[in-house]
Design a protein around this motif. Structure first.
Motif, short mmCIF file in Angstrom:
data_model
loop_
_atom_site.label_atom_id
_atom_site.label_comp_id
_atom_site.label_asym_id
_atom_site.label_seq_id
_atom_site.Cartn_x
_atom_site.Cartn_y
_atom_site.Cartn_z
N TYR A 1 0.82 -1.21 0.00
CA TYR A 1 0.00 0.00 0.00
C TYR A 1 0.87 1.27 0.00
O TYR A 1 0.37 2.35 0.35
CB TYR A 1 -0.97 0.03 1.18
CG TYR A 1 -1.99 -1.09 1.18
CD1 TYR A 1 -3.15 -1.00 0.42
CD2 TYR A 1 -1.80 -2.23 1.95
CE1 TYR A 1 -4.10 -2.02 0.43
CE2 TYR A 1 -2.73 -3.25 1.96
CZ TYR A 1 -3.88 -3.15 1.19
OH TYR A 1 -4.82 -4.17 1.21
N TYR B 1 -4.93 0.14 -3.23
CA TYR B 1 -6.26 -0.01 -2.64
C TYR B 1 -7.29 -0.39 -3.70
O TYR B 1 -8.09 -1.31 -3.52
CB TYR B 1 -6.67 1.27 -1.92
CG TYR B 1 -5.85 1.58 -0.70
CD1 TYR B 1 -6.19 1.06 0.54
CD2 TYR B 1 -4.72 2.39 -0.78
CE1 TYR B 1 -5.44 1.32 1.68
CE2 TYR B 1 -3.96 2.68 0.35
CZ TYR B 1 -4.32 2.14 1.56
OH TYR B 1 -3.56 2.41 2.68
N VAL C 1 -9.47 -4.11 -4.37
CA VAL C 1 -10.92 -4.23 -4.55
C VAL C 1 -11.24 -4.88 -5.89
O VAL C 1 -12.10 -5.77 -5.97
CB VAL C 1 -11.58 -2.85 -4.43
CG1 VAL C 1 -13.07 -2.95 -4.74
CG2 VAL C 1 -11.37 -2.26 -3.04
N TYR D 1 -4.81 -4.81 5.60
CA TYR D 1 -4.63 -3.40 5.23
C TYR D 1 -4.09 -2.62 6.43
O TYR D 1 -4.35 -2.97 7.59
CB TYR D 1 -5.95 -2.78 4.74
CG TYR D 1 -7.00 -2.60 5.81
CD1 TYR D 1 -7.10 -1.42 6.53
CD2 TYR D 1 -7.90 -3.62 6.10
CE1 TYR D 1 -8.06 -1.24 7.52
CE2 TYR D 1 -8.86 -3.46 7.08
CZ TYR D 1 -8.93 -2.27 7.79
OH TYR D 1 -9.88 -2.11 8.78
N GLU E 1 -8.15 6.51 1.48
CA GLU E 1 -8.16 5.19 0.85
C GLU E 1 -8.18 4.07 1.88
O GLU E 1 -8.88 3.07 1.73
CB GLU E 1 -6.94 5.04 -0.06
CG GLU E 1 -6.96 5.91 -1.30
CD GLU E 1 -6.47 7.33 -1.03
OE1 GLU E 1 -6.46 8.13 -1.98
OE2 GLU E 1 -6.10 7.64 0.14
N SER E 2 -7.40 4.25 2.95
CA SER E 2 -7.37 3.25 4.01
C SER E 2 -8.71 3.20 4.76
O SER E 2 -9.23 2.12 5.04
CB SER E 2 -6.24 3.57 5.00
OG SER E 2 -6.26 2.70 6.11
N GLN F 1 -11.63 3.95 3.71
CA GLN F 1 -12.76 3.49 2.90
C GLN F 1 -12.65 2.03 2.46
O GLN F 1 -13.62 1.45 1.98
CB GLN F 1 -12.89 4.36 1.64
CG GLN F 1 -13.34 5.77 1.91
CD GLN F 1 -13.49 6.57 0.63
OE1 GLN F 1 -12.89 6.24 -0.41
NE2 GLN F 1 -14.28 7.63 0.68
N LEU F 2 -11.46 1.42 2.62
CA LEU F 2 -11.26 0.10 2.03
C LEU F 2 -12.22 -0.94 2.57
O LEU F 2 -12.80 -1.73 1.81
CB LEU F 2 -9.82 -0.36 2.26
CG LEU F 2 -9.47 -1.72 1.64
CD1 LEU F 2 -9.66 -1.71 0.13
CD2 LEU F 2 -8.04 -2.13 1.99
N ARG G 1 -15.61 -0.72 0.99
CA ARG G 1 -15.59 -1.17 -0.40
C ARG G 1 -15.54 -2.69 -0.47
O ARG G 1 -16.17 -3.31 -1.34
CB ARG G 1 -14.41 -0.55 -1.14
CG ARG G 1 -14.46 0.97 -1.21
CD ARG G 1 -13.20 1.54 -1.87
NE ARG G 1 -13.16 1.23 -3.29
CZ ARG G 1 -12.11 1.49 -4.07
NH1 ARG G 1 -11.01 2.02 -3.55
NH2 ARG G 1 -12.14 1.20 -5.37
#
Length: 285
Positions: free
Chosen positions: A167, A173, A177, A196, A203-204, A206-207, A210
């Motif tokens: 990452y 990220y 997904v 993660y 980005e972290s 929201q991962l 998602r």
């Protein structure tokens, strides 16, 4: 990213959480006689010297596996996590830390298939040498995200996929997904393990959401999400890893209770501030 070397971080709190989950999943997969496949998309070197210059530079293992090594009151799942770590240190001293491929090598049976991918040329050579005598094993220096397409579904229709890129590039990220979505299209009942870092980055943050959406759309047996927060924000710019998480798609039914037993203990042992905490949530489809 080719500049990334996991040796700097070997045995830290994130490795403890990741390998606790991996150990329990592989032990569960071995309960049936039918062989399974493990695909490790970002395998690293396989093992790391705790006494080497990389691990000593940051000393992250001091706040990770080292705090569990001599503990007498470990919950059983953490004892089971430490079994391959101890096997990797035959003299009883914590000198080496096994990466995911080494833990897999110690836990998987001879007829279980192991497929590992590592882009860094030095780590690839070390990994290839380490696993050279293991049967039913392929070591690749190809991109793990791209290679995953050819691995799924595995011949026995039983399989685990471990994804834990560095990452260091924010694009990882999105690649995770996308790989999960495509993987579920090919192998909807496969067990997917996604690690993660917990960072002050959008980005972290929201991962997990998602991944929940991807699992809700394509997985047969739901998902489990665990996060261990051990540190505070280091400075005003929000740099530094606060903790880490594991997102498990089609988790073993035993995993939630195993983690529930361990997480309060890990908060106490690995927490670096009074607000250390954990999150454990699950949804069954």
């Amino acid at each position: 990213m080719l500049a990334y070397r996991h040796a700097f971080h070997a045995g830290n709190h994130a490795d403890v959480l990741k390998h606790l989950v991996l150990t329990q999943v592989l032990r569960y997969m071995a309960e049936k006689d039918k062989p399974y496949t493990l695909v490790d998309t970002h395998a690293g070197a396989g093992g790391y010297s705790i006494e080497g210059q990389y691990a000593q530079k940051k000393g992250e293992y001091v706040h990770g596996v080292s705090r569990l090594w001599d503990a007498k009151d470990l919950p059983e799942p953490l004892q089971q996590y430490l079994e391959p770590v101890r096997a990797f240190n035959s003299d009883g001293q914590l000198r080496q830390y096994p990466g995911s491929p080494a833990i897999a090598n110690l836990l998987m049976r001879a007829d279980d298939r192991l497929r590992v991918h590592e882009l860094h040329p030095t780590d690839y050579r070390i990994l290839d040498t380490y696993l050279s005598t293991r049967p039913n094993t392929q070591v690749s220096d190809k991109d793990g995200f791209s290679a995953l397409r050819a691995e799924l579904p595995p011949p026995s229709r039983r399989g685990v996929v471990l994804m834990d890129p560095s990452y260091e590039l924010k694009t990882d990220y999105g690649k995770v997904v996308a790989a999960v979505r495509e993987g579920l299209e090919r192998f909807a009942d496969g067990v997917f393990l996604i690690w993660y870092p917990q960072l002050q980055l959008l980005e972290s943050a929201q991962l997990a959401q998602r991944l929940k959406a991807a699992a809700d759309a394509g997985a047969k047996k739901g998902w489990l999400h665990v996060r261990l927060t051990v540190a505070q924000q280091e400075n005003a710019r929000g740099l530094g890893m606060l903790g880490s998480g594991m997102f498990v798609i089609n988790p073993p039914f035993t995993l939630h209770d195993q983690l529930q037993e361990c997480l309060p203990y890990l908060v106490e042992k690995l927490g670096q501030y009074d607000g250390a905490n954990f999150l454990l949530e699950q949804r069954s489809n």
